[in-house]
Motif scaffolding. Structure first.
Motif, PDB file in Angstrom:
ATOM      1  N   ARG A 174      41.294  39.150  40.004  1.00 30.87           N
ATOM      2  CA  ARG A 174      41.095  39.049  41.388  1.00 30.87           C
ATOM      3  C   ARG A 174      40.273  37.641  41.558  1.00 30.87           C
ATOM      4  O   ARG A 174      39.404  37.310  41.026  1.00 30.87           O
ATOM      5  N   GLN A 175      41.314  36.799  42.398  1.00 31.33           N
ATOM      6  CA  GLN A 175      40.687  35.495  42.760  1.00 31.33           C
ATOM      7  C   GLN A 175      40.694  34.999  44.151  1.00 31.33           C
ATOM      8  O   GLN A 175      41.710  35.286  44.483  1.00 31.33           O
ATOM      9  N   TYR A 176      39.704  34.432  44.723  1.00 31.99           N
ATOM     10  CA  TYR A 176      39.725  33.910  46.095  1.00 31.99           C
ATOM     11  C   TYR A 176      39.521  32.714  46.394  1.00 31.99           C
ATOM     12  O   TYR A 176      38.631  32.310  45.767  1.00 31.99           O
ATOM     13  N   ASN A 177      40.261  32.099  47.089  1.00 31.60           N
ATOM     14  CA  ASN A 177      40.032  30.648  47.229  1.00 31.60           C
ATOM     15  C   ASN A 177      39.719  30.595  48.959  1.00 31.60           C
ATOM     16  O   ASN A 177      40.368  30.695  49.812  1.00 31.60           O
ATOM     17  N   SER A 178      38.276  30.356  49.196  1.00 28.39           N
ATOM     18  CA  SER A 178      37.784  30.321  50.320  1.00 28.39           C
ATOM     19  C   SER A 178      38.260  29.322  51.340  1.00 28.39           C
ATOM     20  O   SER A 178      38.579  29.138  52.583  1.00 28.39           O
ATOM     21  N   ALA A 179      38.677  28.135  50.730  1.00 26.61           N
ATOM     22  CA  ALA A 179      39.111  26.832  51.232  1.00 26.61           C
ATOM     23  C   ALA A 179      40.645  27.107  51.820  1.00 26.61           C
ATOM     24  O   ALA A 179      40.821  26.402  53.375  1.00 26.61           O
ATOM     25  N   THR A 180      41.204  27.744  51.116  1.00 24.25           N
ATOM     26  CA  THR A 180      42.762  28.095  51.793  1.00 24.25           C
ATOM     27  C   THR A 180      42.866  29.682  52.224  1.00 24.25           C
ATOM     28  O   THR A 180      43.959  30.006  52.787  1.00 24.25           O
ATOM     29  N   ASN A 181      41.959  30.531  52.220  1.00 27.00           N
ATOM     30  CA  ASN A 181      41.851  31.729  52.452  1.00 27.00           C
ATOM     31  C   ASN A 181      42.921  32.618  51.747  1.00 27.00           C
ATOM     32  O   ASN A 181      43.717  33.284  52.552  1.00 27.00           O
ATOM     33  N   THR A 182      43.042  32.331  50.561  1.00 25.13           N
ATOM     34  CA  THR A 182      43.968  32.962  49.821  1.00 25.13           C
ATOM     35  C   THR A 182      43.757  34.066  48.754  1.00 25.13           C
ATOM     36  O   THR A 182      42.650  33.526  47.982  1.00 25.13           O
ATOM     37  N   LEU A 183      44.009  35.088  48.504  1.00 26.81           N
ATOM     38  CA  LEU A 183      43.432  36.196  47.302  1.00 26.81           C
ATOM     39  C   LEU A 183      44.481  36.218  46.721  1.00 26.81           C
ATOM     40  O   LEU A 183      45.863  36.663  47.007  1.00 26.81           O
ATOM     41  N   THR A 184      44.270  36.345  45.339  1.00 25.79           N
ATOM     42  CA  THR A 184      45.349  36.438  44.361  1.00 25.79           C
ATOM     43  C   THR A 184      44.743  37.690  43.442  1.00 25.79           C
ATOM     44  O   THR A 184      43.582  37.765  43.069  1.00 25.79           O
ATOM     45  N   MET A 185      45.646  38.578  43.229  1.00 23.18           N
ATOM     46  CA  MET A 185      45.129  39.993  42.538  1.00 23.18           C
ATOM     47  C   MET A 185      46.426  40.105  41.518  1.00 23.18           C
ATOM     48  O   MET A 185      47.552  39.946  41.801  1.00 23.18           O
ATOM     49  N   GLY A 186      45.945  40.960  40.262  1.00 21.60           N
ATOM     50  CA  GLY A 186      46.814  41.344  39.260  1.00 21.60           C
ATOM     51  C   GLY A 186      46.739  42.334  38.665  1.00 21.60           C
ATOM     52  O   GLY A 186      45.223  42.831  38.310  1.00 21.60           O
ATOM     53  N   TRP A 187      47.632  43.285  38.197  1.00 24.86           N
ATOM     54  CA  TRP A 187      47.306  44.668  37.454  1.00 24.86           C
ATOM     55  C   TRP A 187      48.443  44.569  36.296  1.00 24.86           C
ATOM     56  O   TRP A 187      49.583  44.026  36.580  1.00 24.86           O
ATOM     57  N   SER A 188      48.135  45.153  35.162  1.00 26.16           N
ATOM     58  CA  SER A 188      48.929  45.370  34.203  1.00 26.16           C
ATOM     59  C   SER A 188      49.553  46.849  34.218  1.00 26.16           C
ATOM     60  O   SER A 188      48.604  47.635  34.508  1.00 26.16           O
ATOM     61  N   PRO A 189      50.857  47.164  33.917  1.00 27.65           N
ATOM     62  CA  PRO A 189      51.026  48.547  33.967  1.00 27.65           C
ATOM     63  C   PRO A 189      50.439  49.505  33.138  1.00 27.65           C
ATOM     64  O   PRO A 189      50.065  50.529  33.610  1.00 27.65           O
ATOM     65  N   ASN A 190      49.937  49.230  31.919  1.00 21.07           N
ATOM     66  CA  ASN A 190      49.070  49.801  31.268  1.00 21.07           C
ATOM     67  C   ASN A 190      47.679  50.325  31.692  1.00 21.07           C
ATOM     68  O   ASN A 190      47.018  51.143  31.618  1.00 21.07           O
ATOM     69  N   TYR A 191      47.008  49.006  32.486  1.00 24.11           N
ATOM     70  CA  TYR A 191      45.932  49.130  33.069  1.00 24.11           C
ATOM     71  C   TYR A 191      45.966  50.024  34.129  1.00 24.11           C
ATOM     72  O   TYR A 191      44.890  50.951  34.348  1.00 24.11           O
ATOM     73  N   VAL A 192      47.024  50.137  35.014  1.00 27.16           N
ATOM     74  CA  VAL A 192      47.145  51.137  35.986  1.00 27.16           C
ATOM     75  C   VAL A 192      47.183  52.472  35.575  1.00 27.16           C
ATOM     76  O   VAL A 192      46.516  53.626  36.056  1.00 27.16           O
ATOM     77  N   SER A 193      47.915  52.663  34.296  1.00 28.37           N
ATOM     78  CA  SER A 193      47.929  54.116  33.943  1.00 28.37           C
ATOM     79  C   SER A 193      46.225  54.478  33.366  1.00 28.37           C
ATOM     80  O   SER A 193      46.021  55.507  33.438  1.00 28.37           O
ATOM     81  N   GLU A 194      45.762  53.438  32.711  1.00 26.95           N
ATOM     82  CA  GLU A 194      44.197  53.603  32.210  1.00 26.95           C
ATOM     83  C   GLU A 194      43.337  54.265  33.509  1.00 26.95           C
ATOM     84  O   GLU A 194      42.383  54.998  33.314  1.00 26.95           O
ATOM     85  N   LEU A 195      43.600  53.647  34.581  1.00 27.06           N
ATOM     86  CA  LEU A 195      42.841  54.006  35.965  1.00 27.06           C
ATOM     87  C   LEU A 195      43.225  55.255  36.282  1.00 27.06           C
ATOM     88  O   LEU A 195      42.254  56.172  36.735  1.00 27.06           O
ATOM     89  N   ILE A 196      44.342  55.695  36.192  1.00 24.07           N
ATOM     90  CA  ILE A 196      44.858  57.180  36.763  1.00 24.07           C
ATOM     91  C   ILE A 196      44.559  58.016  35.656  1.00 24.07           C
ATOM     92  O   ILE A 196      43.831  59.156  36.020  1.00 24.07           O
ATOM     93  N   PHE A 197      44.574  57.974  34.416  1.00 23.91           N
ATOM     94  CA  PHE A 197      44.617  59.057  33.428  1.00 23.91           C
ATOM     95  C   PHE A 197      43.115  58.975  32.808  1.00 23.91           C
ATOM     96  O   PHE A 197      42.739  59.751  32.034  1.00 23.91           O
TER      97      PHE A 197
END
Length: 264
Positions: A174-197
């Motif tokens: 997760r990265q936010y650029n306050s100068a441009t009001n831009t938010l970038t986010m990322g997940w890996s498929p395995n990380y999503v699986s770990e969050l759920i299970f």
């Protein structure tokens, strides 16, 4: 995306009025994508009743502070969660990036108001698609003013067996650029699986029953001159003082793809 405030002569000055212990709850999840919306008002000195509700003796006015246009909202008694409630209808569609003031006055002259700021309209871009199990799929949001109080709530889903399962927990990146009001986010498929299970029971993405990952978001506005509560994972109506919540929102979604070679 809103806040409870009491204004004096100036719209941006907030001075609470104390009058014989009177207080009204003002609640409204304002969906920018839907019409009509409603502001629910309740006299906090009265019990909610499953059989009936008395006349509030209250007028609610909505003012678009960007244009100065005002309208008196009509009170409708509706049943919500088996309780009769007073709901003041907003008949027209709401606009993005707009300050709305909701002013309340009862028959005794008690006044209260809240100012809700609707979100800007974000553009969602998939930066990285067709990822492997451990590779981040990247999404970018524009026009997100986190410093002002806007929020992006996310939900990511994978299909294992016959069921789609979802998580609202934070992204890998997760990265936010306050100068441009831009938010970038990322997940890996395995990380999503770990969050759920969980860390011991998660399964690799090569065993998923779909090569798609579903992603949805809610862009939430804010209330002027009200400080939200600190925790990051509160529900929509828990972010501000319980009696005063008027927040705008809208939703969006997309899909990303797991690289086909993962399933070969």
């Amino acid at each position: 995306m809103l806040l409870l405030v009491i204004l004096s002569a100036c719209d941006t000055s907030i001075q609470p009025i104390v009058d014989k212990g009177k207080a009204y709850s003002i609640y409204g999840p304002l969906d920018i994508q839907k019409t009509p919306n409603y502001i629910r008002v309740h006299d906090t000195n009265d019990l909610l009743n499953p059989d009936l509700t008395k006349d509030l003796g209250v007028q609610v006015t909505m003012t678009n502070l960007n244009t100065g246009a005002s309208q008196l909202l009509k009170d409708e008694v509706k049943v919500f969660d088996s309780l009769y409630t007073h709901n003041f209808e907003i008949p027209d569609s709401l606009e993005y990036d707009t300050r709305y003031k909701f002013s309340l006055e009862d028959e005794d002259g008690y006044r209260d108001s809240v100012i809700s700021v609707t979100t800007k309209e974000t553009e969602l871009t998939v930066i990285q698609d067709s990822v492997s199990c451990g590779e981040l799929f990247m999404l970018r949001f524009t026009n997100v003013d986190l410093n002002a109080g806007e929020r992006i709530e996310t939900e990511v889903g994978i299909k294992v067996g016959v069921a789609w399962m979802y998580t609202k927990r934070p992204a890998n990146f997760r990265q936010y650029n306050s100068a441009t009001n831009t938010l970038t986010m990322g997940w890996s498929p395995n990380y999503v699986s770990e969050l759920i299970f969980g860390p011991f029971d998660w399964v690799t993405c090569s065993t998923f029953s779909s090569d798609k990952i579903k992603f949805s978001f809610t862009h939430v506005g804010y209330m002027e001159e009200v400080q939200p509560n600190a925790p990051n994972e509160l529900e929509f109506d828990q972010l501000y003082t319980p009696n005063q919540v008027v927040l705008s929102k809208y939703k969006g979604s997309t899909e990303v793809t797991i690289d086909s070679t993962v399933f070969n």
